[in-house]
Design a protein around this motif. Sequence first.
Motif, mmCIF file in Angstrom:
data_model
loop_
_atom_site.group_PDB
_atom_site.id
_atom_site.type_symbol
_atom_site.label_atom_id
_atom_site.label_comp_id
_atom_site.label_asym_id
_atom_site.label_seq_id
_atom_site.Cartn_x
_atom_site.Cartn_y
_atom_site.Cartn_z
ATOM 1 N N VAL A 294 -8.305 22.762 -34.595
ATOM 2 C CA VAL A 294 -9.139 22.140 -33.319
ATOM 3 C C VAL A 294 -8.539 22.308 -32.058
ATOM 4 O O VAL A 294 -7.234 22.588 -32.197
ATOM 5 N N TRP A 295 -9.338 22.543 -31.348
ATOM 6 C CA TRP A 295 -8.745 22.235 -29.806
ATOM 7 C C TRP A 295 -9.343 21.321 -29.350
ATOM 8 O O TRP A 295 -10.653 21.025 -29.086
ATOM 9 N N GLN A 296 -8.442 20.411 -28.754
ATOM 10 C CA GLN A 296 -8.876 19.204 -28.114
ATOM 11 C C GLN A 296 -7.746 18.934 -27.117
ATOM 12 O O GLN A 296 -6.783 18.260 -27.653
ATOM 13 N N SER A 297 -7.753 19.347 -26.011
ATOM 14 C CA SER A 297 -6.578 19.397 -25.140
ATOM 15 C C SER A 297 -6.613 18.111 -24.367
ATOM 16 O O SER A 297 -5.112 17.703 -23.814
ATOM 17 N N SER A 298 -7.429 17.315 -24.083
ATOM 18 C CA SER A 298 -7.205 16.131 -23.439
ATOM 19 C C SER A 298 -8.169 14.860 -23.745
ATOM 20 O O SER A 298 -9.064 15.373 -24.232
ATOM 21 N N SER A 299 -7.779 13.787 -23.607
ATOM 22 C CA SER A 299 -8.693 12.748 -24.027
ATOM 23 C C SER A 299 -8.398 11.507 -22.649
ATOM 24 O O SER A 299 -7.364 11.844 -21.924
ATOM 25 N N GLY A 300 -8.965 10.328 -22.852
ATOM 26 C CA GLY A 300 -8.659 9.280 -22.041
ATOM 27 C C GLY A 300 -7.544 8.741 -22.046
ATOM 28 O O GLY A 300 -7.065 7.992 -21.310
#
Lengths: 971, 316
Positions: free
Chosen positions: A569-575
């Motif tokens: 998974v690539w998910q580098s940022s979130s809230g």
Amino acid sequence: MHSGDKETVPTTGAVENSGPATTLNRSVTGNSSQQRSARRVLRNRLWVRFADGLARLFITTGGVGTIVAVTGVFVFLTWVAIPLFREGTLALVSEVPLELQATSEAPVAGGESGGANAGDEQIEKQSDEIQQGKTNRSANGSQASQDSEPDRRGVSETSRLAEQSPASLMVVSEYGTCFWTLSGDGRVSLYGIQGDAQGHFLHSTRLWEEGESPCWAFDERSGRGVLGYENGKIRFFSLQIAASISELSQGPPSIASAPADTVVRFADGVAQKTAEGQLRVERLELEVSPPNDLSQSPIIAIDLSLRGEDPTFAAMTADGTLYVESVRKTTNLLTGEENVSLTGGSIVLENYREKIRKERPRVLLTGALDNVFVLWRDGQLLRFDVRNVSSPQLAEEISLLGEQVGAVTVARFLIGKTTLLVGDDRGRISGWFTVKRSAEKAAKAGSETAPSETGDGGGGRLLLAHTYPQGNAAVADISVSQRSRVFAVSHADGTVRLLHGTAEQLVAQTQLSLDRGARLSLTPKEDLLVAIQPEKLSVLRVNAPHSGITLQTVFGKVWYEGMPRPEFVWQSSSGTDEFEPKYSLIPLIFGTLKATFFAMLFAIPVALPAAVYSSEFVHPVWRSRVKATIELMAGLPSVVLGFIAALVLAPWIESRLSFVLAVLFCVPVTCLIGGHLWSFLSRYWVVRLERFRFGFVTLFAILGVVSASWLGPWAEKLLFPDGFRQWLDSGKGSGTAGWMIILLPASSLLAVWLISRAVMRPLGSVWAQRSSTFWAGVRLIAFLAGAILAVLLAWCAGWFLATVLGLDPRGSLMGTYIQRNAFVVGLVMGFAIIPIIYTIAEDAISAVPGHLRAASLGCGATPWQTAVRVVIPTATSGLFSAIMIGLGRAAGETMIVLMAAGNTPILEWNIFNGFRTLSANIAVELPEAVQNSIHYRMLFLAALSLFVITFIVNTAAETVRLRFRKRAAQL
Amino acid sequence: MRNASASASEDSRQGLSGWQAVDNRHARLPQSQDVVRNLEDGASRLKAVARGEWIPSEVHEELKHQDCVLEIESFSFWYGNKQALFDISMVIPRGKVTALIGPSGCGKSTLLRCINRMNDLIEGIRVSGDMRLNGRSIVGPSVDVIELRKRTGMVFQKPNPFPMSIFENVVYPLRIDGVSNRQVLNDVCQQSLRSAALWDEVKDRLRENALRLSGGQQQRLCIARAIAGSPDILLLDEPCSALDPLATNKIEELIYSLREEFTVVIVTHNMQQAARVSDYTALFYLGRLIEYGPTTAIFSKPHLAETESYVTGRFG
């Protein structure tokens, strides 16, 4: 004319073979003497030599410069990316004795040695109770007999007052200047960490009165907590180290002249001179709200989670009832009176009453307020589904230790309160989280049968996701970072380890001077780790800015929170801060490959035949025009193409998908029909109409588009009664038609082969003497038969795959239709790279020596046979280069994929779904990445990966090209 | 030959300027008076040609009784506005070697290329007259050029093997005919290579790239390729001009040995070569056929003084 040159030879020879000099000499001086000309030659030579040297210098500089530049890029990318993989460090900054509290009423110093865990309030609470003899002594004894050092000491050294009131909790202030501890008797004590306050007791206050022994829970992030009393009441409190800024003059006189960051004791807290020359005073602030009724039975364990402002807590009472309550604070507008109301539900644990009576469990409430865990020391865990607060349900019962012997010593949530870290008395640490059943089912579908587990079917399962490197002694304490997934673990033998929750990585490790378990606290900024052992305060500097990045996390599957299994998974940022960043480059590399593949899929079949056609068959005049036009295409900025792709083409294709797909099949067919019709012309007319041939074929191409506009919807209605889009999205219906579309190109080739083998060849010998017009008719009929055969073959193969083998194309090559997808990108990026491939391929084909064509034609080959059998094989190295350069452009292309690919980093070959490429990812995220952060460096690593991929592909391509080249080396 | 061409360079340069002059005058009608006058003078015939006047070809009696593969009748050829061949009429006897000689730019190669229509590839060509291969006309748009080329084999000035294996090179004409029977291909390959006197040298490395062969071997390979398609007529366009003397010697031997099996037309500007390998020789000059007869006659007692001066190296 050759002999004409020979006459000049003697003259040339006389002046030492210097061709240009001789010419000059002649033109200027005519019949000058040998001597003069020699002098001139000398002078010229100096200049020539200078020019030669200059040219050599330029070329060398240019060549070396290029190599240096490329190497420099590589080195720079590596240099930025490499710290990601550097090990973290834990360095001891200072180690001082911890000052005992002056008053005797609540000595703290010894308390630290209790160290069962600061992180786990409940178990601490429990051991308090045990030591105070309020619960079953035998349980305590059994704990003591195990090799958990803190507990053993807790029992054996009962004479020490300290042991009766160990520090249950320790929290460091935001600036790492002071910390407070909570001891078992309700005393909160503030200590300094830096400067002259280091190790000194500063202030103390009481959280609860002497004689009471409530259980409690505290949320470090918000500084709020809850107390559960034996009379069944609860009280909320807020406890934090509050910082206030004031003028230097208001502080102690010594600080005015001190350097910035100096920390001194000040009043009942500490004062620090800030970098801006102000005074920051930090002191303890405690506020306890009035009690609220919860139950009649004593509360024995409690936990609290905050979602927004209002807390929710879970509490266990001695009679075995689990309460889950949301707190709402309302203020009466008229009176200003604050009113706390509780809403929630409870569940009575009939079956576990005995166990609860024997041993206090601890209660843990997840951050998402969906689960409550009730955990005993022996590893037994009850999971309650509390998504519906008013009716908690027992979801499952599992043992965290499984078959292993041991006792849970620490249980603490990682940031976000989703992953439960469990440490035991053997030094093992594991990470657990709940996986939703629906996600799990989706993951298991088609794979091995899911093991049947207890559960209500809705809440999922608690799974052992992470196993961390084992320590040498019992886990004494765990402190989790408030900003990342790092946590610090102290073991009973005095080792302190820094681990990463997601990567299961040992970030750093050190040994404290005392071989006792330490109570730990990571500062909120994750720069210091404060450890207290009996009478000793150790401050460790944490240097692990890139923890959690290993080759395994970057290129391997990682089990992230809430996922049913390890994934890329690539998910580098979130809230939120609690977000677990996911840095796997695999989806991005996959996206790059997918983009390249589909772009090449569209570009090669157009560009290469176009190059062959225009260089071999088109009139030279037209060839130069066509080439110039196509090269003009290359000048289109990719951002324009991306814009068109995303905003014009994508919606347009979405609304006319069947038409667009039909065009792909119809145009080649009608063009070929046109070709066959052309061959009906007699030789006489062929020669005369040659110049209109291109227009004729173009006409049929247009005819193909027109026919597709009615054939497409018609075929869609026939093959997909609900519509193609519906078929793709719903997953319902047979896969036959989908397979048919996929297999049509292959079946066409098969049909061509079959027809030419089984029909045309025998006919060729039978009707050898027939006229060319007759043959044209036969070929046209054979072609049409072949086209029908291809469709039938594709349908049969599709039927076989879909019905007999039960395979469905959806989920692999096809699937849910997203507006911005690989199909659109393939078309537009194909359009972008066609000019490059075309130009280079055309040059390569034109560069094939004419004498080879002549040889082939002289043997009686048709131009087409010459092209296929001689020209293309000879030009292979050039064609290969063309494809590879196109490939390089497609792999590195950014704007088109950025705008038209949807940028969803998913691993799916589905042509109708989006993807995210390495380059687009860099473009999207680099502006947002904090410099030198993990994210920033990961993007550089992505760039490095792109560089390496391109480098490898180009090197391989060059090797292959040179092999082809060698074959035609002498030409 | 080298000496001859070197010493005759001046003449040939004049010839070239004469050739350019022809451009403007080719439309001029021949005048019978000029012809008569020029017959008396040895070099005057050439000067007349240079002036663009019409000269009758001198064709020996022997040729009129031969079995002919190819008949050329009043054939003229233009590259755009430039006329390259003027009213050529000649026959190519079956099973013999016919050499076309003449100085550079005399149109002998053009004539050869007209036989298998290789000139079709050039833009803006025009022809008049007729050529008949085995009695069938090969001039005009309705002729199947591909079929014609299959009936003629051609070998070019520079060896031009394809960048494939030796075997594939030889069987190329069969491949394009769609022959895939292994046995047939092997037989033809072996037979052709034997005919081209190359078999013993390459039989062990048929799978090797043909470009690794030496220049002479490559040219023999090209001959093998040309004869693999069993053509009616074999056209050799200066086949030895790019080869060293040893390789030339071998090719010449090969051509000599091919005479029984094939009809060979060879263009050469090496007169010794023509004398050695050919049965008949035709001398061309500035697009005209000057004299055509048995090689022995052309080289020992030509009918025209110009021919004699050319074959003895006094011009050309």
